[in-house]
Design an enzyme around this catalytic site. Structure first.
Site, mmCIF file in Angstrom:
data_model
loop_
_atom_site.group_PDB
_atom_site.id
_atom_site.type_symbol
_atom_site.label_atom_id
_atom_site.label_comp_id
_atom_site.label_asym_id
_atom_site.label_seq_id
_atom_site.Cartn_x
_atom_site.Cartn_y
_atom_site.Cartn_z
ATOM 1 N N GLU A 28 46.675 65.531 33.834
ATOM 2 C CA GLU A 28 45.379 65.719 34.507
ATOM 3 C C GLU A 28 44.812 64.373 34.963
ATOM 4 O O GLU A 28 44.317 64.242 36.091
ATOM 5 C CB GLU A 28 44.423 66.408 33.535
ATOM 6 C CG GLU A 28 43.023 66.647 34.031
ATOM 7 C CD GLU A 28 42.134 67.190 32.927
ATOM 8 O OE1 GLU A 28 41.036 66.637 32.717
ATOM 9 O OE2 GLU A 28 42.536 68.169 32.259
ATOM 10 N N HIS A 69 49.047 67.614 28.668
ATOM 11 C CA HIS A 69 48.342 68.295 29.759
ATOM 12 C C HIS A 69 47.241 67.382 30.293
ATOM 13 O O HIS A 69 47.090 67.191 31.503
ATOM 14 C CB HIS A 69 47.736 69.612 29.245
ATOM 15 C CG HIS A 69 46.682 70.203 30.130
ATOM 16 N ND1 HIS A 69 45.396 69.709 30.193
ATOM 17 C CD2 HIS A 69 46.726 71.241 31.001
ATOM 18 C CE1 HIS A 69 44.690 70.410 31.065
ATOM 19 N NE2 HIS A 69 45.479 71.350 31.564
ATOM 20 N N ASN A 70 46.463 66.798 29.378
ATOM 21 C CA ASN A 70 45.364 65.935 29.801
ATOM 22 C C ASN A 70 45.864 64.648 30.435
ATOM 23 O O ASN A 70 45.233 64.109 31.357
ATOM 24 C CB ASN A 70 44.458 65.621 28.614
ATOM 25 C CG ASN A 70 43.565 66.795 28.248
ATOM 26 O OD1 ASN A 70 43.880 67.947 28.554
ATOM 27 N ND2 ASN A 70 42.464 66.530 27.586
ATOM 28 N N SER A 120 42.264 74.600 27.215
ATOM 29 C CA SER A 120 41.972 73.918 28.476
ATOM 30 C C SER A 120 41.265 74.850 29.441
ATOM 31 O O SER A 120 41.569 76.034 29.517
ATOM 32 C CB SER A 120 43.264 73.408 29.126
ATOM 33 O OG SER A 120 42.972 72.776 30.356
ATOM 34 N N LYS A 153 48.629 69.908 24.586
ATOM 35 C CA LYS A 153 47.320 69.752 25.231
ATOM 36 C C LYS A 153 47.059 68.293 25.600
ATOM 37 O O LYS A 153 46.490 67.982 26.659
ATOM 38 C CB LYS A 153 46.211 70.259 24.297
ATOM 39 C CG LYS A 153 44.774 70.050 24.820
ATOM 40 C CD LYS A 153 44.554 70.708 26.174
ATOM 41 C CE LYS A 153 43.077 70.847 26.513
ATOM 42 N NZ LYS A 153 42.318 69.609 26.548
#
Length: 477
Positions: A191, A187-188, A130, A184
């Site tokens: 986000e 995480h997105n 990232s 990940k």
């Protein structure tokens, strides 16, 4: 000739930047691209870093150039191209060699690839990266999933290229097979929620208060000096203050209001549903992007339905801005809490034992959602790694209490004035539902029993699981 410590296939923007980062940190790297001219140009443009780079024109030369066991980063388009590249690589590899997918892969593909290599003496790493182009070049946040032995083989290189927070590397091994890519993905998802919430606040300031883009940028800049200090707030200020060189208008005012997405937000929502975890703010953010893409439909609907009239402007502008700041902080807490709850459920489901404090740590620099806020999350999980939910930790429960009223007032203002705020609203509803010991699902259970004899549990523990609805249901036991 000295062999490279690591290899990389795919010299697109991300692959090229990651390769330069690896070379700059003192690691020798072999590079290969399907189009030889791309490899030649990359090497020619590398300048002073050429001594750390071994450009290869054939797969045979590429494999020979890497020290065994060979870690090879595959930095190409996610999906079938990765499978195809793996098949092309296999005949050239030896026992212990490691193929590393550093793209935005679906973690279930990563698990499948990992399993497909069982018994072959080859192994696989699913590596979440990232930070975008800038992060790849100067220091990303890196989430590694694979065997511990394969992690140890690449640990030195990945530690050297990762972002650093107060000297601590933002990289770690998170567990077997798909663990890195799953983290990940979440995480997105967070986000997506964070960006949507900032956009909703922007909409309230623009359409509710009539503020210009530059004025809103100034507000965000001031907030970025406090508890909302984050990369997304920082860049939001910058884009809002930027002017279009063609028209001279604020840049954001000439951009079509239709947001794209590449799939990771959707995957986050799907996996939350699969795990039986409520991730309402992330779901709202994904739905928000879907609705944004319906530009022509929204324009037609506005002509038919009209827009709700503004009921009233806030009487105290400074107090309203303070409420907006606290509301955004509260909503962010909800989104992060949901993301970590999904990861905790997946950790149990797949036996990963995901280290929550470590995940928060490696997100503190390099990644898109890096913020001051993550240091507080790290501290909260370090004190109680197995806590049921972030919002019941001492520090965050206090923050929720401090910001709840502001979020409630802002959501109310948005609803009364017809200003869409789905993610902010979802975060508030999440708080309200999570902290209510006696909810309303008892009625849902009664309904399910009435039409489908699904049964229910009783508060008094009596061993009678159907209601007296008639049609013989009362006789079910």
């Amino acid at each position: 000739m000295e062999q490279a410590e690591i290899g990389l296939i795919g010299l697109g923007v991300m692959g090229a930047n990651l390769s330069l980062n690896i070379a700059e940190k003192g690691n020798k790297i072999a590079v290969f691209n399907r189009t030889t001219e791309v490899t030649k140009k990359f090497y020619a443009d590398a300048g002073a870093l050429q001594g750390q780079i071994i450009p290869c024109e054939t797969m045979e030369d590429f494999i020979k150039a890497i020290r065994p066991p060979r870690p090879i980063i595959i930095m190409i388009k996610a999906g079938d191209p990765v499978d195809q590249q793996m098949e092309l690589l296999k005949p050239y590899l030896s026992s212990g060699d490691i193929m590393i997918d550093a793209g935005n892969a679906n973690f279930r593909d990563t698990m499948r690839r990992f399993k497909s290599l069982e018994g072959s003496d080859l192994t696989f790493i699913g590596m979440g990266v990232s930070g975008g182009e800038e992060g790849a070049r100067h220091g990303p946040s890196i989430m590694v999933g694979g065997t511990e032995d394969s992690w140890k083989r690449v640990e030195k290189v990945l530690t050297s290229i990762s972002a650093k927070f107060n000297g601590e590397p933002c990289v770690d091994w998170l567990g077997e097979n798909g663990a890195g890519h799953f983290v990940k993905t979440i995480h997105n998802g967070i986000e997506y929620a964070d960006m949507q919430m900032i956009a909703e606040i922007y909409g309230i300031l623009r359409d509710g208060l009539g503020m210009s883009a530059a004025e809103i940028g100034g507000v965000f800049g001031r907030w970025n000096e406090g508890r909302l200090d984050s990369y997304l707030m920082e860049i939001s200020e910058k884009v809002l203050k930027a002017n279009d060189p063609i028209s001279g208008k604020p840049m954001v005012d000439v951009i079509v209001d239709s947001a794209g997405q590449k799939g990771t937000g959707k995957w986050s929502v799907i996996e939350a549903q699969n795990m039986g975890v409520a991730a309402t703010a992330i779901e709202a953010a994904v739905a928000g992007r879907v609705l944004s893409s319906l530009k022509s439909e929204r324009q037609a609907a506005e002509k038919i339905l009209g827009k709700p009239a503004l009921v009233e402007r806030p009487k105290d502008g400074m107090a309203f801005l303070a409420d907006l700041e606290l509301a955004l902080l509260a909503a962010k807490i909800g989104a992060y809490a949901q993301g970590f709850a999904v990861m905790a459920a997946a950790s149990k489901e797949f036996g990963w034992n995901l280290p929550m404090p470590t995940i928060a740590k490696i997100w503190r620099a390099g990644c898109i959602i890096r913020s001051q806020f993550l240091d507080e999350i790290t501290s909260a999980f370090s004190k109680d790694p197995n806590v049921a939910n972030l919002i019941v930790t001492p520090a965050f429960s206090q923050l929720v209490k401090e910001t709840d009223g502001a979020l409630r007032r802002i959501v109310s203002y948005a609803a009364l004035n017809g200003l869409p705020a789905p993610a902010l609203t979802s975060a508030l509803s999440y708080f309200d539902a999570y902290r209510r010991g006696r909810g309303t699902a008892n009625l849902i259970q009664a309904q399910r029993d009435f039409f489908g004899a699904h049964g229910f549990d009783r508060l008094d523990g009596v061993d009678k699981h159907h209601g007296p609805w008639g049609s013989g249901l009362a006789d079910f036991a």
